[in-house]
Write a protein that holds these residues in place. Structure first.
Motif, PDB file in Angstrom:
ATOM      1  N   UNK A  16      29.015  34.698  29.214  1.00 42.57           N
ATOM      2  CA  UNK A  16      29.728  34.773  30.487  1.00 42.57           C
ATOM      3  C   UNK A  16      30.917  33.823  30.512  1.00 42.57           C
ATOM      4  N   UNK A  17      30.744  32.647  29.930  1.00 44.63           N
ATOM      5  CA  UNK A  17      31.852  31.675  29.898  1.00 44.63           C
ATOM      6  C   UNK A  17      33.035  32.253  29.120  1.00 44.63           C
ATOM      7  N   UNK A  18      32.736  32.933  28.017  1.00 45.02           N
ATOM      8  CA  UNK A  18      33.806  33.511  27.193  1.00 45.02           C
ATOM      9  C   UNK A  18      34.534  34.618  27.952  1.00 45.02           C
ATOM     10  N   UNK A  19      33.786  35.570  28.509  1.00 40.92           N
ATOM     11  CA  UNK A  19      34.470  36.706  29.153  1.00 40.92           C
ATOM     12  C   UNK A  19      35.175  36.273  30.435  1.00 40.92           C
ATOM     13  N   UNK A  20      34.606  35.291  31.127  1.00 45.15           N
ATOM     14  CA  UNK A  20      35.260  34.765  32.335  1.00 45.15           C
ATOM     15  C   UNK A  20      36.610  34.152  31.970  1.00 45.15           C
ATOM     16  N   UNK A  21      36.615  33.405  30.860  1.00 53.30           N
ATOM     17  CA  UNK A  21      37.844  32.759  30.398  1.00 53.30           C
ATOM     18  C   UNK A  21      38.872  33.834  30.002  1.00 53.30           C
ATOM     19  N   UNK A  22      38.417  34.859  29.275  1.00 52.75           N
ATOM     20  CA  UNK A  22      39.318  35.936  28.849  1.00 52.75           C
ATOM     21  C   UNK A  22      39.885  36.654  30.070  1.00 52.75           C
ATOM     22  N   UNK A  23      39.033  36.968  31.031  1.00 54.79           N
ATOM     23  CA  UNK A  23      39.476  37.697  32.224  1.00 54.79           C
ATOM     24  C   UNK A  23      40.558  36.917  32.972  1.00 54.79           C
ATOM     25  N   UNK A  24      40.336  35.629  33.138  1.00 57.58           N
ATOM     26  CA  UNK A  24      41.303  34.800  33.870  1.00 57.58           C
ATOM     27  C   UNK A  24      42.620  34.680  33.139  1.00 57.58           C
ATOM     28  N   UNK A  25      42.544  34.360  31.862  1.00 57.79           N
ATOM     29  CA  UNK A  25      43.783  34.155  31.089  1.00 57.79           C
ATOM     30  C   UNK A  25      44.544  35.460  30.907  1.00 57.79           C
ATOM     31  N   UNK A  26      43.825  36.531  30.607  1.00 63.94           N
ATOM     32  CA  UNK A  26      44.497  37.817  30.381  1.00 63.94           C
ATOM     33  C   UNK A  26      45.285  38.251  31.617  1.00 63.94           C
ATOM     34  N   UNK A  79      49.543  38.448  31.912  1.00 64.22           N
ATOM     35  CA  UNK A  79      50.146  39.778  31.965  1.00 64.22           C
ATOM     36  C   UNK A  79      49.469  40.846  31.134  1.00 64.22           C
ATOM     37  N   UNK A  80      48.166  40.739  30.956  1.00 63.13           N
ATOM     38  CA  UNK A  80      47.411  41.767  30.227  1.00 63.13           C
ATOM     39  C   UNK A  80      46.289  42.283  31.151  1.00 63.13           C
ATOM     40  N   UNK A  81      46.692  43.040  32.189  1.00 62.59           N
ATOM     41  CA  UNK A  81      45.719  43.424  33.213  1.00 62.59           C
ATOM     42  C   UNK A  81      44.555  44.263  32.686  1.00 62.59           C
ATOM     43  N   UNK A  82      44.816  45.142  31.728  1.00 61.46           N
ATOM     44  CA  UNK A  82      43.737  46.002  31.220  1.00 61.46           C
ATOM     45  C   UNK A  82      42.662  45.166  30.532  1.00 61.46           C
ATOM     46  N   UNK A  83      43.094  44.159  29.779  1.00 63.50           N
ATOM     47  CA  UNK A  83      42.142  43.265  29.116  1.00 63.50           C
ATOM     48  C   UNK A  83      41.368  42.485  30.166  1.00 63.50           C
ATOM     49  N   UNK A  84      42.073  42.027  31.194  1.00 69.26           N
ATOM     50  CA  UNK A  84      41.428  41.258  32.263  1.00 69.26           C
ATOM     51  C   UNK A  84      40.368  42.093  32.977  1.00 69.26           C
ATOM     52  N   UNK A  85      40.710  43.332  33.287  1.00 67.57           N
ATOM     53  CA  UNK A  85      39.774  44.213  34.009  1.00 67.57           C
ATOM     54  C   UNK A  85      38.544  44.491  33.144  1.00 67.57           C
ATOM     55  N   UNK A  86      38.781  44.766  31.856  1.00 69.36           N
ATOM     56  CA  UNK A  86      37.638  45.076  30.983  1.00 69.36           C
ATOM     57  C   UNK A  86      36.758  43.840  30.784  1.00 69.36           C
ATOM     58  N   UNK A  87      37.365  42.681  30.658  1.00 73.98           N
ATOM     59  CA  UNK A  87      36.580  41.443  30.537  1.00 73.98           C
ATOM     60  C   UNK A  87      35.767  41.207  31.807  1.00 73.98           C
ATOM     61  N   UNK A  88      36.352  41.525  32.966  1.00 72.60           N
ATOM     62  CA  UNK A  88      35.613  41.394  34.238  1.00 72.60           C
ATOM     63  C   UNK A  88      34.431  42.339  34.279  1.00 72.60           C
ATOM     64  N   UNK A  89      34.609  43.534  33.702  1.00 74.42           N
ATOM     65  CA  UNK A  89      33.486  44.495  33.635  1.00 74.42           C
ATOM     66  C   UNK A  89      32.351  43.921  32.795  1.00 74.42           C
ATOM     67  N   UNK A  90      32.724  43.305  31.689  1.00 74.30           N
ATOM     68  CA  UNK A  90      31.709  42.682  30.836  1.00 74.30           C
ATOM     69  C   UNK A  90      31.014  41.559  31.588  1.00 74.30           C
ATOM     70  N   UNK A  91      31.800  40.808  32.357  1.00 73.79           N
ATOM     71  CA  UNK A  91      31.222  39.720  33.145  1.00 73.79           C
ATOM     72  C   UNK A  91      30.187  40.272  34.132  1.00 73.79           C
ATOM     73  N   UNK A  92      30.531  41.367  34.783  1.00 76.03           N
ATOM     74  CA  UNK A  92      29.585  41.997  35.724  1.00 76.03           C
ATOM     75  C   UNK A  92      28.319  42.442  35.007  1.00 76.03           C
TER      76      UNK A  92
END
Lengths: 98, 130
Positions: free
Chosen positions: A40-50, A54-67
């Motif tokens: 969760x720490x990894x995907x949360x970090x990816x979602x925030x930074x992405x 300016x990488x919204x698709x990566x951010x959204x997918x990382x948020x899905x993984x977080x969920x």
């Protein structure tokens, strides 16, 4: 002028983020199913930074993984295709900037 | 009259996001920012920064944003300083929860660096009747 400086710095940081994303995803892949907090720490970090860089698709997918992780699905069958999708998005983003 | 927003005490554990936010607030907003990597750093006795606003990330290890705010509120230096939160969870119930903790604004993450200052000032002005 301030906006131009900010844009330039965001671009640099975005490129660094993409360059390190492969390692983050490899670290996520290496985790076993008894480490959901670390995942969760990894995907949360990816979602925030992405999203910030300016990488919204990566951010959204990382948020899905977080969920999925929050719902107890880390290591479950549903997690693998979602992770594969995130890896594909990361690959595509890296190719786009090269 | 709306008080001037000039000094911000900002707490965020992610170094890259902290850097982007500080750059944005300083370059675009011409604000003075004291950035802390943790709640513990923010409440440290040697923190002599006098902010107009507390800007706190919600999800942080060891001491999360709400806990950090609770500690800051017990400190005379910060007890009356308005606070806003950054959160990745902007569902209405989460926003309500943070507002019940006293937040004057909740900003969703990831945020757009180009519009962050405008959003921050809008919430500041709204809180002060602007």
């Amino acid at each position: 002028m301030a906006a131009d400086v900010l844009q330039a710095r965001l671009r640099e940081m975005g490129e660094r983020f993409l360059a390190s994303l492969g390692e983050e995803l490899a670290a996520l892949r290496a985790l076993t199913s008894d480490a959901p907090d670390a995942a969760n720490a990894i995907v949360h970090r990816i979602a925030g930074r992405a999203g910030t860089f300016g990488f919204p698709a990566i951010s959204i997918q990382a948020s899905r993984l977080e969920s999925l992780i929050i719902d107890g699905q880390f290591g479950a069958p549903a997690f693998e295709p979602a992770l594969a999708e995130l890896e594909a998005l990361a690959s595509a983003a890296r190719e786009a900037v090269q | 009259m709306i008080p001037t927003l000039q000094n911000i005490l900002y707490v965020e554990d992610d170094a890259d996001i902290r850097q982007v936010t500080v750059m944005t607030l300083e370059l675009v907003g011409c604000l003075s920012v004291k950035a802390c990597a943790s709640g513990a750093e923010a409440v440290a006795p040697d923190n002599d920064f006098r902010p107009d606003l507390l800007l706190l990330d919600v999800m942080m290890p060891e001491m999360d944003g709400p806990t950090t705010l609770a500690h800051l509120r017990r400190d005379q230096r910060f007890s009356a300083v308005p606070a806003m939160f950054f959160t990745a969870t902007v569902r209405p119930e989460e926003v309500s929860r943070l507002q019940e903790l006293g937040a004057i604004g909740v900003i969703g993450k990831p945020f757009d660096p180009q519009t962050l200052v405008e959003e921050l000032r809008r919430k500041w002005d709204a809180h002060h009747g602007g």
